[in-house]
Design an enzyme around this catalytic site. Structure first.
Site, PDB file in Angstrom:
ATOM      1  N   CYS A   1       0.797  -1.235   0.000  1.00 53.24           N
ATOM      2  CA  CYS A   1       0.000   0.000   0.000  1.00 53.24           C
ATOM      3  C   CYS A   1       0.825   1.279   0.000  1.00 53.24           C
ATOM      4  CB  CYS A   1      -0.950   0.002   1.178  1.00 53.24           C
ATOM      5  SG  CYS A   1      -2.226  -1.252   1.010  1.00 53.24           S
TER       6      CYS A   1
ATOM      7  N   ARG B   1       5.479  -7.640  -0.939  1.00 53.87           N
ATOM      8  CA  ARG B   1       5.445  -6.580  -1.951  1.00 53.87           C
ATOM      9  C   ARG B   1       6.210  -5.359  -1.428  1.00 53.87           C
ATOM     10  NH1 ARG B   1      -0.959  -6.920  -3.439  1.00 53.87           N
ATOM     11  NH2 ARG B   1      -1.100  -7.610  -1.280  1.00 53.87           N
TER      12      ARG B   1
HETATM   13  N1  LIG Z   1      -3.510  -5.349   1.351  1.00 51.39           N
HETATM   14  C1  LIG Z   1      -3.821  -4.385   2.183  1.00 51.39           C
HETATM   15  O1  LIG Z   1      -3.363  -4.331   3.316  1.00 51.39           O
HETATM   16  C2  LIG Z   1      -4.786  -3.301   1.772  1.00 51.39           C
HETATM   17  C3  LIG Z   1      -5.318  -2.457   2.766  1.00 51.39           C
HETATM   18  C4  LIG Z   1      -6.203  -1.462   2.379  1.00 51.39           C
HETATM   19  C5  LIG Z   1      -6.526  -1.302   1.035  1.00 51.39           C
HETATM   20  N2  LIG Z   1      -5.976  -2.119   0.086  1.00 51.39           N
HETATM   21  C6  LIG Z   1      -6.364  -1.928  -1.299  1.00 51.39           C
HETATM   22  O2  LIG Z   1      -7.330  -2.927  -1.633  1.00 51.39           O
HETATM   23  C7  LIG Z   1      -7.169  -3.343  -3.000  1.00 51.39           C
HETATM   24  C8  LIG Z   1      -6.921  -4.843  -3.041  1.00 51.39           C
HETATM   25  O3  LIG Z   1      -5.689  -5.115  -2.387  1.00 51.39           O
HETATM   26  P1  LIG Z   1      -5.251  -6.594  -2.018  1.00 51.39           P
HETATM   27  O4  LIG Z   1      -3.995  -6.461  -1.226  1.00 51.39           O
HETATM   28  O5  LIG Z   1      -6.407  -7.325  -1.452  1.00 51.39           O
HETATM   29  O6  LIG Z   1      -4.919  -7.157  -3.484  1.00 51.39           O
HETATM   30  P2  LIG Z   1      -4.590  -8.650  -3.908  1.00 51.39           P
HETATM   31  O7  LIG Z   1      -3.678  -8.556  -5.060  1.00 51.39           O
HETATM   32  O8  LIG Z   1      -4.225  -9.468  -2.715  1.00 51.39           O
HETATM   33  O9  LIG Z   1      -6.005  -9.209  -4.416  1.00 51.39           O
HETATM   34  C9  LIG Z   1      -6.674  -8.749  -5.550  1.00 51.39           C
HETATM   35  C10 LIG Z   1      -7.433  -9.925  -6.152  1.00 51.39           C
HETATM   36  O10 LIG Z   1      -8.286  -9.441  -7.189  1.00 51.39           O
HETATM   37  C11 LIG Z   1      -8.349 -10.444  -8.188  1.00 51.39           C
HETATM   38  N3  LIG Z   1      -8.899  -9.836  -9.410  1.00 51.39           N
HETATM   39  C12 LIG Z   1      -8.289  -8.995 -10.279  1.00 51.39           C
HETATM   40  N4  LIG Z   1      -9.151  -8.627 -11.246  1.00 51.39           N
HETATM   41  C13 LIG Z   1     -10.329  -9.233 -10.964  1.00 51.39           C
HETATM   42  C14 LIG Z   1     -11.618  -9.230 -11.597  1.00 51.39           C
HETATM   43  N5  LIG Z   1     -11.862  -8.483 -12.684  1.00 51.39           N
HETATM   44  N6  LIG Z   1     -12.600  -9.976 -11.050  1.00 51.39           N
HETATM   45  C15 LIG Z   1     -12.362 -10.710  -9.945  1.00 51.39           C
HETATM   46  N7  LIG Z   1     -11.167 -10.754  -9.307  1.00 51.39           N
HETATM   47  C16 LIG Z   1     -10.176 -10.012  -9.823  1.00 51.39           C
HETATM   48  C17 LIG Z   1      -6.930 -10.953  -8.263  1.00 51.39           C
HETATM   49  O11 LIG Z   1      -6.842 -12.224  -8.886  1.00 51.39           O
HETATM   50  C18 LIG Z   1      -6.541 -10.975  -6.791  1.00 51.39           C
HETATM   51  O12 LIG Z   1      -6.800 -12.238  -6.199  1.00 51.39           O
HETATM   52  C19 LIG Z   1      -6.024  -2.506  -3.540  1.00 51.39           C
HETATM   53  O13 LIG Z   1      -6.542  -1.370  -4.165  1.00 51.39           O
HETATM   54  C20 LIG Z   1      -5.248  -2.115  -2.304  1.00 51.39           C
HETATM   55  O14 LIG Z   1      -4.535  -0.921  -2.473  1.00 51.39           O
HETATM   56  C21 LIG Z   1      -5.127  -3.126   0.438  1.00 51.39           C
END
Ligand SMILES: NC(=O)c1ccc[n+]([C@@H]2O[C@H](COP(=O)([O-])OP(=O)(O)OC[C@H]3O[C@@H](n4cnc5c(N)ncnc54)[C@H](O)[C@@H]3O)[C@@H](O)[C@H]2O)c1
Length: 442
Positions: A266, A334
């Site tokens: 993030c 990451r």
């Molecule tokens: N990881 C964190 O701590 C955190 C905290 C707050 C906000 N966020 C935000 O939340 C969002 C997600 O982060 P994350 O860490 O969970 O990502 P991640 O990469 O772990 O998960 C994203 C998932 O989305 C799937 N995906 C992609 N395109 C898709 C589609 N069209 N339909 C269905 N599935 C699809 C991917 O295969 C993947 O499994 C990001 O914008 C991130 O910045 C993350």
């Protein structure tokens, strides 16, 4: 409520599991069939305390299901959460292709009225793009179906994600119509029973709030890192300074630890994306540019200390590395500082044996069979034949080691601590050289 969560990663899976835990019917969609297969059989693709049990419990209770079927997902939930990744584009801005693809799919297949909730971290104006994308899909189908788009940025911390979701300090909602507001209020009612935690605002303000929060936290870290580097020249101790300023209620203690830089999925990408957004609007975010530059340098700080200690060359030096994850309690690597350190040390001709309680599989996936990098089954096993120990992640299990064992095994008898986890006096009394960040030499 029937809920679809699109994207079953860190945020999507936690959101889906926690919403199922309080009684909702949740369907989690992902485009990754391997992930979905794993989840259907009750295996969790990520390390997150408390999540496994919760997922299994809710699968067994019939409230949590998984699918790769886009049409089924769009037809299922009245509320559709978008929780897909927003990785950095080549120019540093947020890549919205997955968010837009998710919106397109909703528009293509939705059959009834929907509340679409954007949980992904997205630049200001994305809700409008999601709305336009869904409208285009509906026009192509020649149908009119009412829907609203809500911004509900996620603030969970990896490593404490379930706890953060179940007991949020605040729930930020950007919403521009009353019906959607009431839906969201009902959805979140079980998570705010003792007092109101909803902070309701306009959609654009909610989108900016998420970036503002991460930017503020990253600023505190880079600020302390710079002061720590200065403290070393001034013969001051950054830990004393931290306590001295943290006790001021206007400042507080959180996010004031100095170390070898911030990483994770993030902060780095969100800071880049906010800088990029500002550039597009002809505004130069001077503070954030400095925060980013300071962090890039800080990730090289440990390697610089190591090189300085050993003189000009570290060819054939062997290092034990404790910690790979970007922070404790997660296997997420990451943008982890460990990645920069590993690359820099190997490039300089050194070799490394690394240990991490949960991130070694992820490290093997990232580094493959990189020459010079091996992994050990325990922290002590990593010390075998090592010249020095380098600590990059502040896992609890590293906090009280057997210093006698360490001293016996390290050929050069020195610890480089990128997270300042020891009392310098204790390490030095054990007869081991200790080089933390920004702390007094003795
Ligand atoms: N990881 C964190 O701590 C955190 C905290 C707050 C906000 N966020 C935000 O939340 C969002 C997600 O982060 P994350 O860490 O969970 O990502 P991640 O990469 O772990 O998960 C994203 C998932 O989305 C799937 N995906 C992609 N395109 C898709 C589609 N069209 N339909 C269905 N599935 C699809 C991917 O295969 C993947 O499994 C990001 O914008 C991130 O910045 C993350």
């Amino acid at each position: 409520m029937k809920i679809t969560v699109i994207g079953t990663g860190y945020v999507g899976l936690v959101t889906g599991a926690c919403l199922a835990e309080v009684g909702n019917d949740v369907l989690c969609l992902d485009i990754d069939p391997i992930k979905i297969k794993m989840l259907e059989s009750g295996d969790i693709p990520i390390h997150e305390p408390g999540l496994s049990d919760m997922v299994r419990r809710n699968i067994a209770g019939g409230r949590l299901k998984f699918t790769t079927n886009i049409q089924q997902a769009a037809e299922f939930g009245y509320v559709q959460f978008i929780a897909v990744g927003t990785p950095p584009d080549e120019d540093g801005s947020a890549d919205l292709q997955y968010v837009i693809a998710a919106a397109k799919n909703i528009g293509k297949y939705m059959t009834d009225s929907r509340v679409i909730v954007n949980k992904s971290t997205v630049p200001v104006g994305t809700a409008d793009k999601v709305k336009a994308t869904i409208n285009e899909a509906l026009v192509l189908r020649n149908v009119e179906i009412p829907f609203s788009v809500v911004s509900n940025p996620e603030f969970l911390k990896e490593g404490a994600a379930v706890e953060d979701f179940m007991r949020p300090s605040r729930i930020v909602l950007g919403v521009d119509n009353d019906a959607a507001k009431e839906t969201m209020r009902a959805l979140y009612a079980p998570f705010q029973r003792n007092h109101e935690r909803l902070v309701i605002m306009g959609v654009r303000s909610a989108e900016l709030t998420k970036y503002a929060a991460n930017a503020m936290l990253a600023t505190r870290i880079s600020f302390m890192n710079e002061l720590a580097n200065l403290a070393e020249s001034l013969e001051a101790d950054i830990e004393d300074v931290r306590k001295g300023i943290g006790s001021d209620p206007r400042i507080g203690y959180d996010f004031l630890y100095s170390g070898c830089g911030y990483g994770g999925s993030c902060f780095p990408k969100d800071i880049n994306a906010l800088i990029k957004t500002a550039n597009i609007h002809n505004y130069d975010l001077k503070v954030l540019n400095a925060v980013k530059a300071a962090n890039d340098l800080q990730k090289q700080m440990l390697t610089n200390k190591i090189k300085k200690h050993f003189g000009t060359s570290i060819i054939n030096k062997h290092f034990a590395l404790w910690g790979l994850a970007f922070k404790p309690n997660t296997d997420d690597m990451r943008e982890a500082p460990s990645r920069v350190l590993i690359e820099d040390l190997l490039k300089a001709g050194a070799t490394i044996t690394a240990y991490d309680p949960v991130a070694m599989d992820e490290a093997k996936r990232i580094f493959g069979n990189t020459k010079g990098l091996t992994f050990a089954a325990s922290p002590n096993a990593a010390l075998d034949k090592a010249d020095a120990l380098v600590i990059v992640t502040e896992w609890k299990e590293f906090k009280s080691p057997d210093f006698t064992f360490i001293k016996k095994h390290l050929k050069e008898n020195i610890i480089f601590d990128g997270r300042n986890i020891y009392d310098p006096k204790i390490v030095r009394n054990a007869g081991i050289g200790y080089l933390p960040i920004g702390r007094l030499a003795n």
